[in-house]
Write a protein that holds these residues in place. Sequence first.
Motif, PDB file in Angstrom:
ATOM      1  N   LEU A  24       0.818  -1.204   0.000  1.00 38.18           N
ATOM      2  CA  LEU A  24       0.000   0.000   0.000  1.00 38.18           C
ATOM      3  C   LEU A  24       0.852   1.254   0.000  1.00 38.18           C
ATOM      4  O   LEU A  24       0.545   2.246  -0.652  1.00 38.18           O
ATOM      5  N   ARG A  25       1.959   1.202   0.742  1.00 40.51           N
ATOM      6  CA  ARG A  25       2.845   2.358   0.849  1.00 40.51           C
ATOM      7  C   ARG A  25       4.225   1.926   0.378  1.00 40.51           C
ATOM      8  O   ARG A  25       4.868   1.088   1.014  1.00 40.51           O
ATOM      9  N   PRO A  26       4.750   2.442  -0.716  1.00 41.65           N
ATOM     10  CA  PRO A  26       5.974   1.927  -1.329  1.00 41.65           C
ATOM     11  C   PRO A  26       7.197   2.000  -0.431  1.00 41.65           C
ATOM     12  O   PRO A  26       7.515   3.049   0.121  1.00 41.65           O
ATOM     13  N   THR A  27       7.871   0.870  -0.286  1.00 40.83           N
ATOM     14  CA  THR A  27       9.165   0.732   0.402  1.00 40.83           C
ATOM     15  C   THR A  27       9.234   1.500   1.702  1.00 40.83           C
ATOM     16  O   THR A  27      10.186   2.199   1.972  1.00 40.83           O
ATOM     17  N   VAL A  57      -2.994   3.015   4.203  1.00 40.20           N
ATOM     18  CA  VAL A  57      -2.582   2.285   5.404  1.00 40.20           C
ATOM     19  C   VAL A  57      -3.386   2.752   6.613  1.00 40.20           C
ATOM     20  O   VAL A  57      -3.793   1.949   7.462  1.00 40.20           O
ATOM     21  N   SER A  58      -3.633   4.059   6.706  1.00 35.56           N
ATOM     22  CA  SER A  58      -4.429   4.587   7.810  1.00 35.56           C
ATOM     23  C   SER A  58      -5.846   4.013   7.786  1.00 35.56           C
ATOM     24  O   SER A  58      -6.391   3.621   8.832  1.00 35.56           O
ATOM     25  N   ARG A  59      -6.444   3.953   6.609  1.00 34.76           N
ATOM     26  CA  ARG A  59      -7.788   3.374   6.500  1.00 34.76           C
ATOM     27  C   ARG A  59      -7.770   1.895   6.876  1.00 34.76           C
ATOM     28  O   ARG A  59      -8.688   1.390   7.524  1.00 34.76           O
ATOM     29  N   PHE A  60      -6.741   1.214   6.458  1.00 35.11           N
ATOM     30  CA  PHE A  60      -6.588  -0.210   6.768  1.00 35.11           C
ATOM     31  C   PHE A  60      -6.528  -0.430   8.280  1.00 35.11           C
ATOM     32  O   PHE A  60      -7.101  -1.382   8.820  1.00 35.11           O
ATOM     33  N   SER A  61      -5.864   0.487   8.985  1.00 36.34           N
ATOM     34  CA  SER A  61      -5.711   0.328  10.437  1.00 36.34           C
ATOM     35  C   SER A  61      -7.026   0.526  11.175  1.00 36.34           C
ATOM     36  O   SER A  61      -7.148   0.140  12.343  1.00 36.34           O
ATOM     37  N   ARG A  62      -8.015   1.124  10.522  1.00 33.18           N
ATOM     38  CA  ARG A  62      -9.288   1.409  11.177  1.00 33.18           C
ATOM     39  C   ARG A  62     -10.362   0.355  10.891  1.00 33.18           C
ATOM     40  O   ARG A  62     -11.522   0.549  11.265  1.00 33.18           O
ATOM     41  N   ARG A  68      -5.848  -2.574  13.912  1.00 30.81           N
ATOM     42  CA  ARG A  68      -5.447  -1.280  14.488  1.00 30.81           C
ATOM     43  C   ARG A  68      -4.166  -1.443  15.288  1.00 30.81           C
ATOM     44  O   ARG A  68      -3.209  -0.661  15.137  1.00 30.81           O
ATOM     45  N   ASP A  69      -4.106  -2.448  16.133  1.00 32.30           N
ATOM     46  CA  ASP A  69      -2.934  -2.631  16.988  1.00 32.30           C
ATOM     47  C   ASP A  69      -1.681  -2.971  16.189  1.00 32.30           C
ATOM     48  O   ASP A  69      -0.567  -2.605  16.588  1.00 32.30           O
ATOM     49  N   ILE A  70      -1.858  -3.672  15.058  1.00 36.26           N
ATOM     50  CA  ILE A  70      -0.700  -4.080  14.256  1.00 36.26           C
ATOM     51  C   ILE A  70      -0.260  -2.976  13.307  1.00 36.26           C
ATOM     52  O   ILE A  70       0.933  -2.705  13.150  1.00 36.26           O
ATOM     53  N   VAL A  71      -1.216  -2.322  12.671  1.00 40.91           N
ATOM     54  CA  VAL A  71      -0.919  -1.398  11.581  1.00 40.91           C
ATOM     55  C   VAL A  71      -0.705   0.032  12.069  1.00 40.91           C
ATOM     56  O   VAL A  71       0.034   0.800  11.453  1.00 40.91           O
ATOM     57  N   GLN A  72      -1.332   0.411  13.171  1.00 38.25           N
ATOM     58  CA  GLN A  72      -1.240   1.801  13.633  1.00 38.25           C
ATOM     59  C   GLN A  72       0.202   2.283  13.817  1.00 38.25           C
ATOM     60  O   GLN A  72       0.521   3.427  13.454  1.00 38.25           O
TER      61      GLN A  72
END
Length: 467
Positions: A24-27, A57-62, A68-72
Amino acid sequence: MESKTHSGITRLPVELIQHVCSFLRPTCVPGQHPYPCQKCARRRPGCSNWYRGQIDVSRFSRTCKRLRDIVQPLVFLCCSEHGAQRFGQVRRLVRLARTLISRPDLGQHMRFLMLCDVEPLESPSDRQFVQDSITNLGLPPVPDSWNTDGEPEYRLLPLELVLAHTPNLTYLHLPLDYDWQLNLLSQLPADKFSLHQLHTLEVFHYFIAGDRFDISMSAVETILSAAPNLHSLSLPSPNDNINLTAPLTNLRRLDLQESNYISPKCLTTLLASAPELEALALHWDALGDAYDDCDDRRVVDAWNAIEQRKDSLRELRLDIRSDTELGEGERDGLKDFERLEVLKVDGRSLSVLRAAWKRRNRHAKMDSFLSAFFPPDIREVTLWDLDGVEMYEAMTRFARVVAVRRYPKLETVLLAPREALSKRHEFDEWHNLLEWPAIEDELEGEFSKGGVRFKLSYKIQGWCGLE
């Protein structure tokens, strides 16, 4: 019949979920390349492509509590204003400070911070939050006028609050003007403010109005004193004397940006403080600004400062304004820069060394000037804006020396116009450019005998500093 159970993404191991985020977010995954997007022109974090991925990535964390705990923590890995709307950036910075103060664990994860704009806060609640946060740190309250243009030393308070809560930051890009200060951080004790992980500091001049194009060096020194492991430093012109409290023992790269009119004294102090410096770029506009006629700045002053690092420099880029006074020195070559591999230098900078060579070799022909000029391990040579018949002869003799393998590691030799030609540098044209093609074929043939690629370039490009 045996039943089949389906597991979703939430049941994947943490490492696989983080790997999904890398698409989702390059490198931009912890432990990878220090710059989140390697496709950026100057390898800076937070390009527009990266910024759009950060939103995903922010949307994914929500989506759920486990994600949320893994991606935030990945969401807070980097805060960049690139790709964001220009207005409202400072308010976003205050929102970030609110989060980091309430969630110190997220501040531990932040590695990259890139701020591009600074304006006074409009929200009364944001202003009150900044004031309350300062007193909560045990510091004296700021004056009521702190949020106005007339109080430049307090202009960066929202940024300072963020820096006070991001101890593991590795990259920082921030704006400065000539009278801005880091008022808060300079008062914090070392146990409350340290940037021991900071690897790269880039400062750019935030122009508002007038004819001042320099920055407050005292603000830079506040960060340097908290960042003992800094590896790379990029600066516009400083307006103050440099008073470093400790040497920059880990600094390897120093990029003094385009049209830099750092004083000889500051340049000498800065280079003396970096005993392991490996790469230096200086584009020296030694006439300075409207407040400084710079009569004491000469080409020889730059070389006197640079030779302090003759034992460590591997790369040197030096371009000095063509009407700068030469001065008189003793240095006539760079053969004692034994570690130097990449040299990019303009004709004006060479002139003072050529004059010293003439004085020392009164009965020798000028064509020998470049024959023993370079260190034995030189790998790449770029000469900008060479002038005069003497340099034609010197280049021809240099090519013949290369042909017999005097410089066995040399790979490329480039002659080109000086960089950074713009409206401010229209006087810096390569006046004898059209005379060099007459010996281009001869030079190319001689250099090729030594396995060296020679090129005469007509392309004018902007100053790019350390790449």
